[in-house]
Design a protein around this motif. Structure first.
Motif, PDB file in Angstrom:
ATOM      1  N   SER A   2      27.179  10.383  81.991  1.00  0.00           N
ATOM      2  CA  SER A   2      26.014  10.926  81.280  1.00  0.00           C
ATOM      3  C   SER A   2      26.404  11.452  79.905  1.00  0.00           C
ATOM      4  CB  SER A   2      25.410  12.075  82.089  1.00  0.00           C
ATOM      5  OG  SER A   2      26.330  13.163  82.158  1.00  0.00           O
ATOM      6  N   ALA A   3      25.396  11.819  79.121  1.00  0.00           N
ATOM      7  CA  ALA A   3      25.671  12.429  77.822  1.00  0.00           C
ATOM      8  C   ALA A   3      26.418  13.749  78.000  1.00  0.00           C
ATOM      9  CB  ALA A   3      24.368  12.649  77.052  1.00  0.00           C
ATOM     10  N   PHE A   4      26.068  14.501  79.038  1.00  0.00           N
ATOM     11  CA  PHE A   4      26.817  15.733  79.295  1.00  0.00           C
ATOM     12  C   PHE A   4      28.280  15.414  79.581  1.00  0.00           C
ATOM     13  CE2 PHE A   4      28.802  18.750  82.145  1.00  0.00           C
ATOM     14  CZ  PHE A   4      28.596  19.952  81.483  1.00  0.00           C
ATOM     15  N   SER A  43      16.234  17.430  78.174  1.00  0.00           N
ATOM     16  CA  SER A  43      16.195  17.749  76.748  1.00  0.00           C
ATOM     17  C   SER A  43      14.790  18.055  76.256  1.00  0.00           C
ATOM     18  CB  SER A  43      16.775  16.585  75.929  1.00  0.00           C
ATOM     19  OG  SER A  43      18.130  16.384  76.265  1.00  0.00           O
ATOM     20  N   ASP A  99      26.638  13.177  87.843  1.00  0.00           N
ATOM     21  CA  ASP A  99      26.150  12.699  86.543  1.00  0.00           C
ATOM     22  C   ASP A  99      27.263  12.022  85.747  1.00  0.00           C
ATOM     23  OD1 ASP A  99      23.822  13.826  87.371  1.00  0.00           O
ATOM     24  OD2 ASP A  99      23.672  15.313  85.778  1.00  0.00           O
ATOM     25  N   THR A 113      20.821  13.467  79.233  1.00  0.00           N
ATOM     26  CA  THR A 113      21.717  14.596  79.451  1.00  0.00           C
ATOM     27  C   THR A 113      22.438  14.434  80.781  1.00  0.00           C
ATOM     28  OG1 THR A 113      20.278  16.031  78.159  1.00  0.00           O
ATOM     29  CG2 THR A 113      21.818  17.101  79.666  1.00  0.00           C
ATOM     30  N   LEU A 173      20.563   8.273  76.321  1.00  0.00           N
ATOM     31  CA  LEU A 173      21.951   7.907  76.059  1.00  0.00           C
ATOM     32  C   LEU A 173      22.069   6.440  75.688  1.00  0.00           C
ATOM     33  CD1 LEU A 173      24.963   8.545  75.997  1.00  0.00           C
ATOM     34  CD2 LEU A 173      25.036   8.088  78.470  1.00  0.00           C
ATOM     35  N   ALA A 212      25.764  18.196  75.943  1.00  0.00           N
ATOM     36  CA  ALA A 212      25.321  16.800  75.869  1.00  0.00           C
ATOM     37  C   ALA A 212      25.105  16.352  74.428  1.00  0.00           C
ATOM     38  CB  ALA A 212      24.033  16.621  76.675  1.00  0.00           C
ATOM     39  N   ASP A 222      22.464  21.243  77.723  1.00  0.00           N
ATOM     40  CA  ASP A 222      21.923  20.463  76.614  1.00  0.00           C
ATOM     41  C   ASP A 222      22.848  20.524  75.404  1.00  0.00           C
ATOM     42  OD1 ASP A 222      19.802  18.917  75.354  1.00  0.00           O
ATOM     43  OD2 ASP A 222      19.379  20.723  74.193  1.00  0.00           O
ATOM     44  N   TYR A 248      25.274  18.417  86.610  1.00  0.00           N
ATOM     45  CA  TYR A 248      26.394  18.435  85.666  1.00  0.00           C
ATOM     46  C   TYR A 248      27.698  18.955  86.266  1.00  0.00           C
ATOM     47  CZ  TYR A 248      25.663  23.493  85.003  1.00  0.00           C
ATOM     48  OH  TYR A 248      25.555  24.846  85.192  1.00  0.00           O
ATOM     49  N   ALA A 290      27.746  14.284  72.618  1.00  0.00           N
ATOM     50  CA  ALA A 290      27.989  12.877  72.957  1.00  0.00           C
ATOM     51  C   ALA A 290      27.814  11.944  71.755  1.00  0.00           C
ATOM     52  CB  ALA A 290      27.100  12.436  74.115  1.00  0.00           C
TER      53      ALA A 290
END
Length: 296
Positions: free
Chosen positions: A143-145, A11, A140, A115, A242, A189, A186, A136, A192
């Motif tokens: 994760s936020a993604f 990010s 991951d 992310t 996160l 993500a 990004d 991604y 999230a």
């Protein structure tokens, strides 16, 4: 001369001048063939923002997208030395700087979740094991993604009538428009926090997604803890944007789902603190994970 610590995430890129503590930021990691050029540009931007324009003694970096091929990593480190006029560059993966910042004695497990998500276990003999951090598309988990993508899938399912109604569908965002975005990962993500907000407000679909992410994170922690010798409790620090944003909303279900050996502890510092540690101290247990370039 001053040294430089850099945390290069997906990010944003953060740079700190040591000593003095001046900080500058630049754009985060971009996937694709231009990633190295983008990184060098982000470093220039962050250095200018920190008003750093002098030679550097040591630059230590923890990077998302660390080159897996040694020759490529060596070349990138040399180019960073030129950009910052540095005598020495110590370059590693962002999971290493996260670990170095979070656990003062270098033993235990660190989960770095922003992310993306990656987990690093370091044993008392210096051996190490990486879990996840596969990007991604193929990893991951938690994760936020992953949370953002699951939330956007729920939006589409609700709007189509294929899935249950959810507050998530009240967003004005049209998920399919993100396909054309140059910052797709990004952008996804960044949904999230909306999932976390809706979960906190009692939306059952969003709440299920948060619990699912927590179980994925707990599974990763369990796999990492299992690689360490002995049966005693292992300190586990959960760091990154996160966890900073979600707090106990995510940590509580993670804590409930982890294996008995995993002892969640507060992180001693950030990834940027870890990069500073690598810039100012011997590498210790991280020596095998660092690519070093010294200008002749």
């Amino acid at each position: 001369m001053s040294s430089i610590a850099i945390d290069g995430g997906q990010s944003a890129l953060r740079l700190r001048v040591v000593p003095g503590g001046r900080v500058g930021t630049g754009p985060g990691y971009v996937h694709g063939p231009s990633s190295s050029e983008h990184l060098l540009g982000a470093i220039r931007t962050a250095a200018a923002a920190a008003e750093f324009a002098e030679p550097a003694e040591v630059v230590a970096l923890g990077l998302t997208g660390f080159p897996p091929v040694r020759e490529v990593a060596d070349e990138l480190a040399a180019r960073i030395a030129d950009v910052l006029d540095a005598d020495e560059v110590r370059m590693t993966q962002d999971m290493v700087t996260a670990h170095a910042g979070a656990l003062a004695d270098g033993y235990g497990v660190v989960v770095a979740a922003g992310t993306g998500l990656v987990c690093l276990a370091v044993d008392r003999d210096g051996s190490w094991h990486k879990v996840d951090g596969h990007g991604y598309l193929f990893g991951d988990a938690g994760s936020a993604f992953a949370i953002g993508r699951a939330g956007l899938v729920a939006v589409q399912r609700a709007r189509d009538g294929r899935g249950p109604a959810t507050k998530l569908a009240e967003t004005t965002l049209e998920p399919v428009t993100l396909y054309k975005s140059a910052t797709l990962v990004d952008d996804v993500a960044r949904f999230a926090p909306e999932v976390l907000r809706c979960a906190a407000e009692g939306d059952p679909v969003a709440a299920e997604l948060v619990v699912r992410a927590a179980h994925d994170i707990a599974e990763t922690i369990g796999a990492a803890v299992a690689t360490l010798a002995g049966r005693s409790a292992v300190p586990v620090a959960c760091v990154g944007g996160l966890f900073a944003g979600a707090g106990e909303q995510l940590l509580d279900p993670v804590r409930a789902a982890v294996s008995p050996r995993a002892q969640l502890v507060a992180a001693a510092g950030t990834s940027l603190d870890g990069a500073e540690r690598l810039a100012t101290s011997p590498p210790g247990p991280y020596a095998d994970l660092i690519v070093t370039h010294r200008r002749s």
